[in-house]
Enzyme design. Structure first.
Site, PDB file in Angstrom:
ATOM      1  N   GLU A  64      57.781  49.283  -6.309  1.00 37.70           N
ATOM      2  CA  GLU A  64      58.863  48.295  -6.371  1.00 37.70           C
ATOM      3  C   GLU A  64      58.311  46.913  -6.703  1.00 37.70           C
ATOM      4  O   GLU A  64      57.092  46.691  -6.708  1.00 37.70           O
ATOM      5  CB  GLU A  64      59.596  48.234  -5.015  1.00 37.70           C
ATOM      6  CG  GLU A  64      58.659  47.822  -3.869  1.00 37.70           C
ATOM      7  CD  GLU A  64      59.337  47.747  -2.505  1.00 37.70           C
ATOM      8  OE1 GLU A  64      60.238  48.551  -2.229  1.00 37.70           O
ATOM      9  OE2 GLU A  64      58.945  46.865  -1.715  1.00 37.70           O
ATOM     10  N   HIS A 104      54.161  47.123  -7.227  1.00 34.26           N
ATOM     11  CA  HIS A 104      53.116  47.482  -6.261  1.00 34.26           C
ATOM     12  C   HIS A 104      53.457  48.775  -5.545  1.00 34.26           C
ATOM     13  O   HIS A 104      54.630  49.144  -5.403  1.00 34.26           O
ATOM     14  CB  HIS A 104      52.903  46.355  -5.240  1.00 34.26           C
ATOM     15  CG  HIS A 104      54.146  46.005  -4.484  1.00 34.26           C
ATOM     16  ND1 HIS A 104      55.146  45.225  -5.007  1.00 34.26           N
ATOM     17  CD2 HIS A 104      54.566  46.357  -3.239  1.00 34.26           C
ATOM     18  CE1 HIS A 104      56.120  45.087  -4.123  1.00 34.26           C
ATOM     19  NE2 HIS A 104      55.797  45.775  -3.050  1.00 34.26           N
ATOM     20  N   CYS A 118      52.266  44.174   7.242  1.00 33.25           N
ATOM     21  CA  CYS A 118      52.829  43.478   6.082  1.00 33.25           C
ATOM     22  C   CYS A 118      53.675  42.308   6.572  1.00 33.25           C
ATOM     23  O   CYS A 118      54.673  42.504   7.269  1.00 33.25           O
ATOM     24  CB  CYS A 118      53.673  44.446   5.251  1.00 33.25           C
ATOM     25  SG  CYS A 118      54.452  43.651   3.837  1.00 33.25           S
TER      26      CYS A 118
END
Lengths: 151, 151
Positions: A64, A104, A118
């Site tokens: 995405e 990515h 993240c």
């Protein structure tokens, strides 16, 4: 008023006390596989959120892109990532920056889980998925094509 | 234009490629001891920052409070923290939330380093240090007094 739990103990196998473990359902397009998510920190007072994703061996996160950035720290295991047109091997505690609007994906390619933190902005846009044309363009790079096939 | 390094490899001893390791100088008031800081992620596009702090055995972070929150994940070792009037033992991967305007300190009390990730808002207020009166008030709680003496 926000009630905040000050201390959440680590549990076995990269789980946390009082944190829901959300499996991502696999869909027919197989855009991701064998990924779970735990939201570690999300609070109205915080401009960022911190999540923990874990990709089981052989699994991969969604391919995405989006306007918001990802700031990633590998917490467990190893694997590979694709960022733009670069494929990188990843080891525990490596840092990965995903700039805005950059394709990515994270893959657990080494027979072990790939777990990563993240950090994202709390206010952020929705991810965009590649069209067939965009996917074909990415696959023109042999290294990227190999990564997308699972290495 | 911002140039972003996509991949920073983990190095030995909880250091990172291209990330400056900043020791905190110890001052005469001894408000902190044996703490280093590495800024892992800071970018104009990101509303949060992620830093890694490491407290050497017997060391401690500044006793402080501020309007902004801390979201902490213990990355290495163990120790104790004070948040408000609560003292908690910490193990690797534990999560700690420091709410706004709450006195807090992290200590490496177990003969090993205490290393932790700390997410904060990029835009944030400066920390406030306790006055002698505020410190005396905190020390009225025997458990807090013991923590502040180093356990």
């Amino acid at each position: 008023m926000t009630t905040r739990k000050i201390h959440r103990r680590a549990q076995a196998d990269y789980r946390w006390e009082g944190v829901e473990n959300r499996p991502y359902k696999e869909d027919e397009r197989a855009l991701f596989k064998a990924v779970t998510r735990q939201v570690l920190f999300s609070d109205p007072e915080m401009a960022g959120e911190l999540r923990y994703f874990e990709v089981a061996p052989g699994g991969f996160s969604t391919l995405e892109r989006h306007e918001h950035m990802h700031a990633v720290l590998i917490l467990r295991g190893s694997g590979h990532c694709l960022v733009g047109d670069e494929v990188r091997p990843l080891e525990t505690r490596d840092l990965v920056t995903v700039p805005p609007m950059t394709w990515h994906q994270f893959r657990a390619t080494q027979g072990e889980p790939l777990g990563f933190l993240c950090m994202v902005n709390a206010q952020r846009d929705k991810p965009q998925l590649p069209t067939d044309e965009e996917l074909a363009k990415l696959e023109k790079n042999p290294e990227v094509a190999k990564f997308l096939r699972g290495m």
